[in-house]
Design a protein around this motif. Sequence first.
Motif, PDB file in Angstrom:
ATOM      1  N   PHE A 171      -6.062  12.670  -4.079  1.00  0.00           N
ATOM      2  CA  PHE A 171      -5.929  11.245  -4.476  1.00  0.00           C
ATOM      3  C   PHE A 171      -7.157  10.641  -3.750  1.00  0.00           C
ATOM      4  N   THR A 172      -7.534   9.364  -4.122  1.00  0.00           N
ATOM      5  CA  THR A 172      -8.925   8.833  -3.748  1.00  0.00           C
ATOM      6  C   THR A 172      -8.523   7.381  -3.953  1.00  0.00           C
ATOM      7  N   ILE A 173      -8.647   6.667  -2.494  1.00  0.00           N
ATOM      8  CA  ILE A 173      -8.530   5.147  -2.578  1.00  0.00           C
ATOM      9  C   ILE A 173      -9.789   4.552  -2.697  1.00  0.00           C
ATOM     10  N   SER A 174      -9.865   3.451  -3.335  1.00  0.00           N
ATOM     11  CA  SER A 174     -11.358   2.668  -3.460  1.00  0.00           C
ATOM     12  C   SER A 174     -10.884   1.326  -3.643  1.00  0.00           C
ATOM     13  N   ARG A 175     -12.103   0.551  -3.682  1.00  0.00           N
ATOM     14  CA  ARG A 175     -11.944  -0.798  -3.932  1.00  0.00           C
ATOM     15  C   ARG A 175     -12.811  -1.446  -4.676  1.00  0.00           C
ATOM     16  N   VAL A 227      -3.955  -5.531  -7.722  1.00  0.00           N
ATOM     17  CA  VAL A 227      -4.852  -6.794  -7.605  1.00  0.00           C
ATOM     18  C   VAL A 227      -4.022  -7.937  -6.837  1.00  0.00           C
ATOM     19  N   VAL A 228      -5.242  -8.146  -6.073  1.00  0.00           N
ATOM     20  CA  VAL A 228      -4.574  -9.195  -4.740  1.00  0.00           C
ATOM     21  C   VAL A 228      -5.202 -10.536  -4.960  1.00  0.00           C
ATOM     22  N   SER A 229      -4.342 -11.636  -4.525  1.00  0.00           N
ATOM     23  CA  SER A 229      -4.712 -12.939  -4.588  1.00  0.00           C
ATOM     24  C   SER A 229      -4.045 -13.440  -3.365  1.00  0.00           C
ATOM     25  N   GLY A 230      -4.876 -14.783  -2.829  1.00  0.00           N
ATOM     26  CA  GLY A 230      -4.553 -15.422  -1.808  1.00  0.00           C
ATOM     27  C   GLY A 230      -5.202 -15.030  -0.653  1.00  0.00           C
ATOM     28  N   PHE A 231      -6.044 -13.812  -0.610  1.00  0.00           N
ATOM     29  CA  PHE A 231      -6.629 -13.465   0.400  1.00  0.00           C
ATOM     30  C   PHE A 231      -7.940 -12.624  -0.084  1.00  0.00           C
ATOM     31  N   SER A 232      -8.908 -12.317   1.081  1.00  0.00           N
ATOM     32  CA  SER A 232     -10.176 -11.444   0.606  1.00  0.00           C
ATOM     33  C   SER A 232      -9.935 -10.138   1.113  1.00  0.00           C
ATOM     34  N   LEU A 233     -10.295  -9.096   0.461  1.00  0.00           N
ATOM     35  CA  LEU A 233     -10.460  -7.754   0.731  1.00  0.00           C
ATOM     36  C   LEU A 233     -11.542  -7.593   2.030  1.00  0.00           C
ATOM     37  N   ASN A 234     -12.277  -8.456   1.948  1.00  0.00           N
ATOM     38  CA  ASN A 234     -13.287  -8.350   3.155  1.00  0.00           C
ATOM     39  C   ASN A 234     -12.539  -8.890   4.579  1.00  0.00           C
ATOM     40  N   ASP A 235     -11.570  -9.353   4.478  1.00  0.00           N
ATOM     41  CA  ASP A 235     -10.919  -9.451   5.876  1.00  0.00           C
ATOM     42  C   ASP A 235      -9.593  -8.823   6.250  1.00  0.00           C
ATOM     43  N   HIS A 236      -9.170  -8.088   5.305  1.00  0.00           N
ATOM     44  CA  HIS A 236      -7.924  -7.072   5.385  1.00  0.00           C
ATOM     45  C   HIS A 236      -8.123  -5.779   4.971  1.00  0.00           C
ATOM     46  N   ALA A 237      -7.335  -4.891   5.801  1.00  0.00           N
ATOM     47  CA  ALA A 237      -7.303  -3.460   5.102  1.00  0.00           C
ATOM     48  C   ALA A 237      -6.077  -3.479   4.097  1.00  0.00           C
ATOM     49  N   CYS A 250      -7.140  -0.451   9.482  1.00  0.00           N
ATOM     50  CA  CYS A 250      -5.788   0.074   9.183  1.00  0.00           C
ATOM     51  C   CYS A 250      -4.772   0.169  10.301  1.00  0.00           C
ATOM     52  N   ALA A 251      -5.251   0.001  11.408  1.00  0.00           N
ATOM     53  CA  ALA A 251      -4.281   0.023  12.446  1.00  0.00           C
ATOM     54  C   ALA A 251      -3.582  -1.323  12.791  1.00  0.00           C
ATOM     55  N   SER A 252      -3.695  -2.414  11.863  1.00  0.00           N
ATOM     56  CA  SER A 252      -3.428  -3.843  12.238  1.00  0.00           C
ATOM     57  C   SER A 252      -1.749  -3.654  11.912  1.00  0.00           C
ATOM     58  N   GLY A 253      -1.386  -2.947  10.838  1.00  0.00           N
ATOM     59  CA  GLY A 253       0.026  -3.245  10.738  1.00  0.00           C
ATOM     60  C   GLY A 253       0.087  -3.644   9.219  1.00  0.00           C
ATOM     61  N   PHE A 254       1.168  -3.001   8.371  1.00  0.00           N
ATOM     62  CA  PHE A 254       1.217  -3.464   6.969  1.00  0.00           C
ATOM     63  C   PHE A 254       2.372  -4.587   6.922  1.00  0.00           C
ATOM     64  N   GLY A 255       2.326  -5.409   6.388  1.00  0.00           N
ATOM     65  CA  GLY A 255       3.321  -6.519   6.430  1.00  0.00           C
ATOM     66  C   GLY A 255       3.446  -7.186   5.183  1.00  0.00           C
ATOM     67  N   THR A 256       2.643  -7.005   4.246  1.00  0.00           N
ATOM     68  CA  THR A 256       2.588  -7.695   3.062  1.00  0.00           C
ATOM     69  C   THR A 256       2.663  -6.454   1.899  1.00  0.00           C
ATOM     70  N   ILE A 268      -0.173   7.044   2.158  1.00  0.00           N
ATOM     71  CA  ILE A 268      -1.012   7.724   1.459  1.00  0.00           C
ATOM     72  C   ILE A 268      -2.459   7.744   2.154  1.00  0.00           C
ATOM     73  N   SER A 269      -2.798   6.624   2.046  1.00  0.00           N
ATOM     74  CA  SER A 269      -4.201   6.282   2.564  1.00  0.00           C
ATOM     75  C   SER A 269      -4.536   4.925   2.640  1.00  0.00           C
ATOM     76  N   CYS A 270      -5.541   4.439   3.255  1.00  0.00           N
ATOM     77  CA  CYS A 270      -5.821   3.180   3.820  1.00  0.00           C
ATOM     78  C   CYS A 270      -7.433   2.796   3.618  1.00  0.00           C
ATOM     79  N   ILE A 271      -7.668   1.661   3.264  1.00  0.00           N
ATOM     80  CA  ILE A 271      -9.129   1.408   3.023  1.00  0.00           C
ATOM     81  C   ILE A 271      -9.337   0.145   3.923  1.00  0.00           C
ATOM     82  N   ASN A 272     -10.286   0.008   4.918  1.00  0.00           N
ATOM     83  CA  ASN A 272     -10.491  -0.995   5.643  1.00  0.00           C
ATOM     84  C   ASN A 272     -11.200  -2.045   5.279  1.00  0.00           C
TER      85      ASN A 272
END
Length: 121
Positions: free
Chosen positions: A68-72, A23-33, A104-110, A48-52
């Motif tokens: 394994f399956t990623i979804s949102r 569960v995420v807060s403080g940003f939108s899943l429509n803006d970040h992978a 997904c190529a933007s780099g994971f920082g959080t 494992i996997s990424c969803i943009n």
Amino acid sequence: QLQLVESGGGLVQPGGSLTLSCVVSGFSLNDHAMGWFRQAPGKEREGISCINNQGGTINYKASVKDRFTISRDTAKNTVYLQMHSLKFEDTAIYYCARTSGPNCASGFGTWGQGTQVTVSS
């Protein structure tokens, strides 16, 4: 406040299933992978996997891509990792992470705090 909170881990027998949630807060899943990673004892963290931001997915790890399956769910601000046919070697701490940008190529920082998955008989 930017936050990622994983849940859904636990003890499961080989061949079993689990669904992890982030569960995420403080940003939108429509803006970040978002991605799922894991780290087993004594091993390096692996992707494992990424969803943009548009819902497109990438699988990083061939050994789990059929299990394994990623979804949102953007309405629930939640990213999921459905895991089936679990094996002993899937035992690890599982983390979700956010990229700095939409793909997904933007780099994971959080990162979230992780949730433990233990596969044991």
